[in-house]
Design an enzyme around this catalytic site. Sequence first.
Site, PDB file in Angstrom:
ATOM      1  N   SER A 139     -20.880   8.802  21.319  1.00 50.67           N
ATOM      2  CA  SER A 139     -21.926   8.438  22.276  1.00 50.67           C
ATOM      3  C   SER A 139     -22.502   9.723  22.844  1.00 50.67           C
ATOM      4  O   SER A 139     -21.867  10.781  22.777  1.00 50.67           O
ATOM      5  CB  SER A 139     -21.309   7.589  23.399  1.00 50.67           C
ATOM      6  OG  SER A 139     -22.180   7.480  24.502  1.00 50.67           O
ATOM      7  N   TYR A 151     -15.740   5.282  30.205  1.00 51.52           N
ATOM      8  CA  TYR A 151     -16.419   5.321  28.914  1.00 51.52           C
ATOM      9  C   TYR A 151     -16.654   6.766  28.474  1.00 51.52           C
ATOM     10  O   TYR A 151     -16.384   7.128  27.323  1.00 51.52           O
ATOM     11  CB  TYR A 151     -17.752   4.573  29.034  1.00 51.52           C
ATOM     12  CG  TYR A 151     -18.523   4.426  27.752  1.00 51.52           C
ATOM     13  CD1 TYR A 151     -18.181   3.464  26.811  1.00 51.52           C
ATOM     14  CD2 TYR A 151     -19.633   5.230  27.495  1.00 51.52           C
ATOM     15  CE1 TYR A 151     -18.906   3.309  25.646  1.00 51.52           C
ATOM     16  CE2 TYR A 151     -20.366   5.087  26.331  1.00 51.52           C
ATOM     17  CZ  TYR A 151     -20.002   4.124  25.400  1.00 51.52           C
ATOM     18  OH  TYR A 151     -20.732   3.975  24.245  1.00 51.52           O
TER      19      TYR A 151
END
Length: 267
Positions: free
Chosen positions: A148, A161
């Site tokens: 990501s 995250y």
Amino acid sequence: MEFNMDMFRLDGKVALVTGAVYGIGFEIARSLATAGAKIVFNNLNQESVDEGIAHYKEAGIDAKGYVCDVTDEEAVQAMVQQIKEDVGSVDILVNNAGIIKRTPMIEMDAADFRQVIDVDLNAPFIVSKAVIPDMIEKGGGKIINICSMMSELGRETVSAYAAAKGGLKMLTKNIASEYGQYNIQCNGIGPGYIATPQTAPLRETQENGERHPFDQFIVGRTPAARWGEPIDLAGPSVFLASSASDFVNGHVLYVDGGILAYIGKQP
């Protein structure tokens, strides 16, 4: 060996894409299937697996689905063995399954933080560990971790995250370091903001005729001046899954329209 386009073909390869019922995982799986791979995927329950099989059937892909929690090592080992019996050992692994909890850090329970780490970081370790022995025996394999932009950047409300995806970047490098000698390449793909049904509400025109504020933010921060489309992930996925990338190892390929290279427009 001379270059030819067959280097991008995946005929005869078995590709396991975790959690690939819809969204980015499904689109990556579809691109691998187009290049010739046999697709297998998993999800948490039979209902979602059946939903995935229906999606693949609509796309003309004969995929096999398995019920498996990727955080459960025993279940993962059993699934990988079943895949081997059903269609052959895994040649290509895409660690796609993931979750996100958007909660300010000081309001987040440690249990929720641990759950995100478990799914987004521990699970790729567990699934990679399960497929690597057969890859070694076969003389090679490909592992693609879905990282990501939060593997590089922080943002409000995504502490767990970002921590998991930063860890996944380093797990990618370490798998490459440890198993590159066996002709196993482990790389990552870091998607930018992709136009999927899940992000559609963020791209709808507002009642005043203007773009949603988040839509304005993303377009303004992206040199390409648009959201990514799922098809933008197809080429990078096939490349990293194919023999065209046999000397590419331990990298994260960010498919983000240039966001990570850009400081933003001058006011």
